[in-house]
Design an enzyme around this catalytic site. Structure first.
Site, PDB file in Angstrom:
ATOM      1  N   HIS A 231       0.868  -1.190   0.000  1.00  0.00           N
ATOM      2  CA  HIS A 231       0.000   0.000   0.000  1.00  0.00           C
ATOM      3  C   HIS A 231       0.903   1.239   0.000  1.00  0.00           C
ATOM      4  O   HIS A 231       1.642   1.471  -0.950  1.00  0.00           O
ATOM      5  CB  HIS A 231      -0.944  -0.096   1.207  1.00  0.00           C
ATOM      6  CG  HIS A 231      -2.077   0.882   1.212  1.00  0.00           C
ATOM      7  ND1 HIS A 231      -2.490   1.567   0.100  1.00  0.00           N
ATOM      8  CD2 HIS A 231      -2.905   1.304   2.224  1.00  0.00           C
ATOM      9  CE1 HIS A 231      -3.520   2.357   0.420  1.00  0.00           C
ATOM     10  NE2 HIS A 231      -3.780   2.213   1.703  1.00  0.00           N
ATOM     11  N   HIS A 277      -1.950  -1.581 -11.356  1.00  0.00           N
ATOM     12  CA  HIS A 277      -2.911  -1.045 -10.387  1.00  0.00           C
ATOM     13  C   HIS A 277      -4.093  -1.993 -10.249  1.00  0.00           C
ATOM     14  O   HIS A 277      -4.480  -2.657 -11.208  1.00  0.00           O
ATOM     15  CB  HIS A 277      -3.427   0.333 -10.835  1.00  0.00           C
ATOM     16  CG  HIS A 277      -3.958   1.138  -9.688  1.00  0.00           C
ATOM     17  ND1 HIS A 277      -5.268   1.081  -9.290  1.00  0.00           N
ATOM     18  CD2 HIS A 277      -3.334   2.001  -8.842  1.00  0.00           C
ATOM     19  CE1 HIS A 277      -5.435   1.890  -8.254  1.00  0.00           C
ATOM     20  NE2 HIS A 277      -4.288   2.457  -7.959  1.00  0.00           N
ATOM     21  N   ASP A 332       3.192   5.957  -7.845  1.00  0.00           N
ATOM     22  CA  ASP A 332       4.508   5.847  -7.220  1.00  0.00           C
ATOM     23  C   ASP A 332       5.658   5.787  -8.227  1.00  0.00           C
ATOM     24  O   ASP A 332       6.822   5.814  -7.834  1.00  0.00           O
ATOM     25  CB  ASP A 332       4.556   4.593  -6.339  1.00  0.00           C
ATOM     26  CG  ASP A 332       3.561   4.670  -5.204  1.00  0.00           C
ATOM     27  OD1 ASP A 332       3.470   5.739  -4.586  1.00  0.00           O
ATOM     28  OD2 ASP A 332       2.868   3.674  -4.939  1.00  0.00           O
TER      29      ASP A 332
HETATM   30  N1  AMX Z   1       5.573  -6.087 -12.350  1.00  0.00           N
HETATM   31  C1  AMX Z   1       5.589  -7.450 -12.456  1.00  0.00           C
HETATM   32  N2  AMX Z   1       4.472  -8.203 -12.392  1.00  0.00           N
HETATM   33  C2  AMX Z   1       3.298  -7.558 -12.237  1.00  0.00           C
HETATM   34  C3  AMX Z   1       3.209  -6.162 -12.149  1.00  0.00           C
HETATM   35  C4  AMX Z   1       4.414  -5.415 -12.185  1.00  0.00           C
HETATM   36  N3  AMX Z   1       4.430  -4.088 -12.073  1.00  0.00           N
HETATM   37  N4  AMX Z   1       1.904  -5.807 -12.001  1.00  0.00           N
HETATM   38  C5  AMX Z   1       1.196  -6.949 -12.002  1.00  0.00           C
HETATM   39  N5  AMX Z   1       2.040  -7.999 -12.139  1.00  0.00           N
HETATM   40  C6  AMX Z   1       1.666  -9.439 -12.079  1.00  0.00           C
HETATM   41  C7  AMX Z   1       1.141  -9.759 -10.688  1.00  0.00           C
HETATM   42  O1  AMX Z   1       2.213 -10.053  -9.791  1.00  0.00           O
HETATM   43  C8  AMX Z   1       0.269 -10.959 -10.941  1.00  0.00           C
HETATM   44  O2  AMX Z   1       1.102 -12.092 -11.096  1.00  0.00           O
HETATM   45  P1  AMX Z   1       0.634 -13.562 -10.572  1.00  0.00           P
HETATM   46  O3  AMX Z   1      -0.659 -13.846 -11.284  1.00  0.00           O
HETATM   47  O4  AMX Z   1       1.768 -14.444 -10.980  1.00  0.00           O
HETATM   48  O5  AMX Z   1       0.462 -13.421  -9.078  1.00  0.00           O
HETATM   49  C9  AMX Z   1      -0.338 -10.630 -12.307  1.00  0.00           C
HETATM   50  O6  AMX Z   1       0.564  -9.667 -12.924  1.00  0.00           O
HETATM   51  C10 AMX Z   1      -1.725 -10.043 -12.256  1.00  0.00           C
HETATM   52  O7  AMX Z   1      -1.726  -8.922 -11.382  1.00  0.00           O
HETATM   53  P2  AMX Z   1      -2.743  -7.726 -11.637  1.00  0.00           P
HETATM   54  O8  AMX Z   1      -4.137  -8.258 -11.623  1.00  0.00           O
HETATM   55  O9  AMX Z   1      -2.318  -6.983 -12.845  1.00  0.00           O
HETATM   56  O10 AMX Z   1      -2.450  -6.744 -10.403  1.00  0.00           O
HETATM   57  P3  AMX Z   1      -3.078  -6.774  -8.918  1.00  0.00           P
HETATM   58  O11 AMX Z   1      -4.366  -6.030  -8.935  1.00  0.00           O
HETATM   59  O12 AMX Z   1      -3.061  -8.151  -8.332  1.00  0.00           O
HETATM   60  O13 AMX Z   1      -1.977  -5.927  -8.126  1.00  0.00           O
HETATM   61  C11 AMX Z   1      -0.362  -4.194  -7.928  1.00  0.00           C
HETATM   62  C12 AMX Z   1      -1.791  -4.556  -8.356  1.00  0.00           C
HETATM   63  C13 AMX Z   1      -0.230  -2.674  -7.931  1.00  0.00           C
HETATM   64  C14 AMX Z   1      -0.089  -4.711  -6.474  1.00  0.00           C
HETATM   65  C15 AMX Z   1       0.625  -4.842  -8.919  1.00  0.00           C
HETATM   66  O14 AMX Z   1       0.413  -4.291 -10.190  1.00  0.00           O
HETATM   67  C16 AMX Z   1       2.081  -4.666  -8.504  1.00  0.00           C
HETATM   68  O15 AMX Z   1       2.596  -5.488  -7.736  1.00  0.00           O
HETATM   69  N6  AMX Z   1       2.774  -3.568  -8.985  1.00  0.00           N
HETATM   70  C17 AMX Z   1       4.123  -3.287  -8.591  1.00  0.00           C
HETATM   71  C18 AMX Z   1       4.185  -2.693  -7.198  1.00  0.00           C
HETATM   72  C19 AMX Z   1       3.648  -1.258  -7.185  1.00  0.00           C
HETATM   73  O16 AMX Z   1       3.975  -0.431  -8.006  1.00  0.00           O
HETATM   74  N7  AMX Z   1       2.804  -0.951  -6.186  1.00  0.00           N
HETATM   75  C20 AMX Z   1       2.226   0.400  -6.032  1.00  0.00           C
HETATM   76  C21 AMX Z   1       0.734   0.420  -6.310  1.00  0.00           C
HETATM   77  C22 AMX Z   1       0.155   1.799  -6.093  1.00  0.00           C
HETATM   78  C23 AMX Z   1      -0.297   1.991  -4.663  1.00  0.00           C
HETATM   79  O17 AMX Z   1      -1.282   1.416  -4.225  1.00  0.00           O
HETATM   80  N8  AMX Z   1       0.426   2.784  -3.889  1.00  0.00           N
END
Ligand code: AMX
Length: 395
Positions: A231, A277, A332
């Site tokens: 988060h 996201h 971010d």
């Molecule tokens: N890099 C690598 N893999 C990613 C990715 C990224 N930036 N974004 C999504 N994926 C992967 C997920 O790990 C997941 O893999 P899995 O099925 O093997 O577990 C798959 O893609 C599907 O995920 P999603 O449905 O696209 O995303 P989510 O809703 O589950 O999660 C988020 C969203 C933000 C946690 C994820 O995109 C992520 O981990 N991003 C990188 C971390 C980040 O930037 N976080 C900040 C978010 C903003 C905030 O809330 N402050």
């Protein structure tokens, strides 16, 4: 669950099946929120106004919008500034307590401790009054956390006649801060004030308040939610990621080299921080605002140039992976590089800046839920159902 519902002809918003259990309430409608919204395509809005239109206003105007549900004219803004000013400085007892906190404790733990202490020294026991007071005094608390924990020196007395952000920058007295820090933080604060009704920290804060805990305890609960790396702490992790990439490549503007790094990182199971996201399906408008601001205040900064290259290379690489729901930059992606470029170089503090801002939206939503929702009765205590899956009950 499906099959059990008797809707009596009422609108069905969402059908819950067994597959929806243990998914973190993702997408479940659980309430209403008149203050802010996150649309998958249009992004964040406050009171129906897209965030990009609000990003360069006076932060106090936007706080007024969240609290009072309208952008103020000059006269109302002056009255509101007077109300904030009238809250007075933080009780010195809170600052004294901060002095006793261990430096190795993360700044978010300091923020939690500070909020709990404020609840003992400052509490009016009235959600509306405490909302205003906490918004007025939090900049002093957060500036003191920076100064005492970083060893920058004693807290600096507030100059409340200054604007909310200008006073914060004054009290921060950050060594090596660039003249653009105030400009950046004005935008940063507005972009982070609120994010719809259901983000983790806001939901937790409102849930705690639903048991009639006071504003300070509710915000402390909310900030514990914000402190996790999935988060609020993602902004700290994002700058670490950009620094990590910078250490591996020769030229931050060489798109081919950056793309190669990104592909390799994803191929080996790595995460691209700052991308993706849970709700948005476009580039986060808050990221778009920050990239544009960066071109004005950090144009020649190496990490900012790298963040700009990642903006292209990251999207291209993530688009090739169908499992990723949203390949675009989030809020971010670039906030840390800008804070770093303006002289706040210790990323450990970035989540506290996020918290300072987000408490404004959470406090506003708590006031609405406790004093205005359901015709002024307030929301009932939060009590979702968990489906029991343990051993059969005896007898
Ligand atoms: N890099 C690598 N893999 C990613 C990715 C990224 N930036 N974004 C999504 N994926 C992967 C997920 O790990 C997941 O893999 P899995 O099925 O093997 O577990 C798959 O893609 C599907 O995920 P999603 O449905 O696209 O995303 P989510 O809703 O589950 O999660 C988020 C969203 C933000 C946690 C994820 O995109 C992520 O981990 N991003 C990188 C971390 C980040 O930037 N976080 C900040 C978010 C903003 C905030 O809330 N402050």
């Amino acid at each position: 669950m499906a099959g059990d519902a008797n809707t009596d002809g009422k609108e069905v918003l969402f059908t819950i099946t067994r597959d929806h259990l243990d998914t973190g309430l993702r997408g479940f409608p659980v309430g209403t929120c008149p203050i802010s919204d996150v649309d998958p395509i249009k992004g964040l809005s406050y009171g129906g106004i897209p965030i990009a239109e609000l990003a360069h206003l006076d932060p106090e105007e936007v706080i007024h919008l969240l609290l009072r549900k309208e952008l103020p004219d000059a006269a109302k803004l002056a009255v509101f500034h007077g109300e904030l000013l009238g809250q007075g400085p933080l009780n010195p007892g809170v600052l004294k307590l901060l002095e006793s906190f261990p430096r190795k404790g993360h700044p978010m733990k300091w923020l939690l401790g500070g909020l709990v202490a404020m609840g003992m020294f400052e509490n009016a026991g009235d959600y509306r009054k405490d909302c205003l007071r906490v918004i007025a005094q939090l900049p002093e608390l957060v500036a003191a956390i920076f100064r005492i924990r970083s060893g920058w020196g004693a807290p600096i007395a507030p100059k409340p006649e200054l604007g909310w952000v200008e006073n914060f920058v004054h009290m921060l007295g950050a060594p090596g801060a660039s003249p653009d820090l105030t400009r950046l933080l004005r935008v940063f604060m507005i972009l982070h004030f609120d994010h719809g009704g259901g983000n983790l920290s806001t939901f937790v804060g409102k849930a705690v308040a639903s048991g009639h805990e006071d504003m300070y305890g509710s915000l402390a609960g909310a900030m514990a939610g914000l402190a996790g790396p999935l988060h609020g702490m993602a902004n700290q992790e994002c700058l670490r990621f950009v620094k990590e990439v910078a250490a591996e490549i020769k030229d931050p503007t060489d798109l081919e080299e950056v793309s190669k790094y990104v592909e390799n990182r994803l191929a080996t199971g790595g995460v691209l921080f700052g991308f993706g996201h849970a709700v948005l399906r476009v580039e986060d408008p808050r990221a778009t605002v920050q990239y544009a601001l960066g071109e004005e205040i950090a144009q020649n900064d190496g990490l900012f140039r790298l963040a700009v290259s990642l903006r292209t290379a990251g999207v291209e690489a993530l688009k090739k992976r169908p499992k990723v729901s949203n390949p675009y930059p989030n809020v971010d992606a670039v906030s840390g590089t800008l804070l770093n470029a303006c002289g706040l170089t210790d990323e450990t503090y970035y989540t506290v800046l996020f918290g300072l801002s987000r408490c404004v939206g959470i406090a506003s939503q708590i006031v609405w839920e406790r004093t205005e929702a359901r015709g002024g009765k307030g929301m009932p205590i939060v009590r979702p159902k968990y489906v029991y899956t343990g051993p059969a009950v005896k007898g």
